[in-house]
Every structure is written in structure tokens, then in C-alpha cells.
Design a protein around this motif. Structure first.
Motif: not given
Length: 287
Positions: A226, A229-230, A235, A252-255, A257-258
């Protein structure tokens, strides 16, 4: 005409610094012109010392050789895919991160040698020094990225799909570097001497490796994945992999996925914070 008048008339008039132009657009043009003058100074330094630039280009090539041929055989991509194609977008982004140390070193060295103070005494735009530093570093980063792209093609990496999507991927990598340049300028102005370089060298590798640059975050413990990912680097790397059409592992997290959205938002947010801080810090030097 009296003797006093004659004497006054023969006295040379003092040189006055040109007044800054009025209006936002003329002032912007003035700042960019002065910034380019400062950037040309760095380009001339590279021409006089090409070995330094050459070593900077050689280092990422050695990194690719190490990961592809020494470590690549033991690496696998979750879901399948060639590891070299998975690796190269991460390596492109890591090169952008490694340039951060060069920025800090250049800014800190100029400040310690009094060159920055000399610039401040000249009739030039107050933002010219930091803008010039940014221009010079972006030129160097673009050249480094081009060299690494060429070497990536040699070792088997390639993009799949339209060239305009690949070009957008390269643009996102340079946008990320643009944001890091402003961070490097600010750190170089705040932490002088070897302190700034030590800070960056300490943070570069954790920042780079705590991401999806080399392995998928899904293979990490949940809490660590996590955090990775942030990481803004993640990204950019995920977005580049998507645009290049190579293997990509999407979390699977929002970050995660975008990634495409955040590959733009993160750099713009960093620039919005550190560019004004850098200019303000430069104006306040010696104050």
C-alpha cells in the motif's frame, strides 16, 4: 557655461541597471531569456567536461545490464510476461530519480562558491537562476532518457501499439523528472554543502525501490504494498507500462487503478509546492 557646469557635463554618468519590463507576459519572457542564459552556462560546462556527462549516461546502462542479465533470470512477472519489458519502464523512472542528486549537487556547489550570490547581484530576473537550473537539468535528463531507450531496444525491450501512446509515456517520465528538479533545487538551496547530497543519496534508493519499479507491489506484504502504491514513482511507472503496452500488474487500490491520472496529478502537485518555495528561498538568500 561655468566651470562647474563644464565639470559636471564631462563627468561620466553612472550605468543604470535596465528596469524590468512591465506586464505579466513581458516579465515572463524576460525571466525565460535570463533563465536560458544561465542554462547555457551549464551546457558549456558539459562541453568542457564531457567525461562527467558520459559517466552519467553510462551508469543507467550498467544498471540495466545488472538487472537484465544478473538478476533478471530469477525475476518473474505475476500473470506472465517478459521481465525485461516489465523492467525498462521502471528503469526509465529510476533514472529520473537518480538525476535528483545531480540537481542538489549543482545547486549546492554554486551556492557554496558564491556564484549564486553573484547572480543575485546582477540585473536579471529573480527566478532566472532556478529556471536556468531547471532547463539545464531537463535537457540532460532528456538526453539520458534517449540513450537508455536506445539501449533498452538493444536488450529486447520495445513498446507495443501506436507511437503517440509511447510518446505520451515518455512525456510522463519527463514530467516526473520536472517535479523532482524543483525538489532538488529547493533542497540544494536549503541544505548547503555535503549535507544536501547526503540527504538525497540516503533517500534515493529507498524511494526508488519502495515502488513498483522492479517488482509488483502485489508481491509485497499488504501494508508495504500500500505504501509503495502511494509512492508517486509507482504511478508514473504503472502509467508508462500501460502506455507502452507491455506487461503490467495493476493493484486493487484506488491509487493503482488510476495510475494515468495520478502520473499527472503527483508531478503537478509537487511542482506547485516546490517551485514557489525554490524561488522564495533563492530571493531570501543572504537576507
Amino acid at each position: 557655461m561655468t566651470a562647474t557646469d563644464t565639470h559636471t557635463g564631462d563627468r561620466p554618468s553612472p550605468l543604470l541597471a535596465p528596469a524590468p519590463p512591465s506586464g505579466p507576459l513581458p516579465r515572463l519572457g524576460w525571466a525565460l531569456a535570463d533563465g536560458w542564459t544561465v542554462a547555457r552556462r551549464d551546457l558549456l560546462h558539459w562541453a568542457r567536461g564531457p567525461w562527467e556527462l558520459g559517466f552519467g549516461l553510462l551508469f543507467p546502462v550498467l544498471m540495466v545490464l545488472m538487472f537484465v542479465y544478473l538478476l533478471g533470470g530469477s525475476m518473474s512477472v505475476p500473470g506472465g510476461g517478459d521481465y525485461t519489458e516489465y523492467l525498462m519502464p521502471g528503469m526509465f523512472a529510476m533514472v529520473m530519480v537518480f538525476g535528483l542528486g545531480e540537481t542538489v549537487t549543482a545547486v549546492s556547489t554554486d551556492a557554496n562558491r558564491g556564484i549564486t550570490d553573484r547572480f543575485r547581484s546582477m540585473p536579471m530576473a529573480s527566478s532566472a537562476v532556478v529556471v536556468g537550473r531547471c532547463l539545464a537539468d531537463m535537457i540532460r535528463s532528456t538526453l539520458t532518457l534517449i540513450v537508455l531507450i536506445g539501449f533498452g531496444l538493444v536488450v529486447g525491450w520495445q513498446w507495443h501499439g501506436p507511437f503517440d501512446r509511447a510518446l505520451l509515456g515518455f512525456g510522463l517520465l519527463l514530467l516526473f523528472r520536472f517535479a523532482l528538479v524543483w525538489i532538488g533545487i529547493y533542497v540544494g538551496l536549503v541544505v548547503r554543502g555535503q549535507g544536501g547530497m547526503a540527504v538525497i543519496q540516503t533517500l534515493e534508493f529507498p524511494f526508488g525501490f519502495l515502488s513498483n519499479a522492479f517488482v509488483a507491489t502485489a508481491t509485497m506484504p499488504v501494508w508495504l504494498g500500500t505504501v509503495a502504491d502511494w509512492n508517486p514513482l509507482s504511478s508514473t511507472v504503472a502509467a508508462a507500462r500501460e502506455l507502452f503496452g507491455g506487461p503490467n500488474v495493476i493493484g486493487e487500490g484506488w491509487i493503482a487503478q488510476n495510475a494515468l491520472l495520478m502520473a499527472v496529478v503527483w508531478p503537478l502537485l509537487l511542482v506547485a509546492v516546490f517551485a514557489p518555495l525554490s524561488v522564495r528561498r533563492y530571493r531570501g538568500l543572504g537576507g
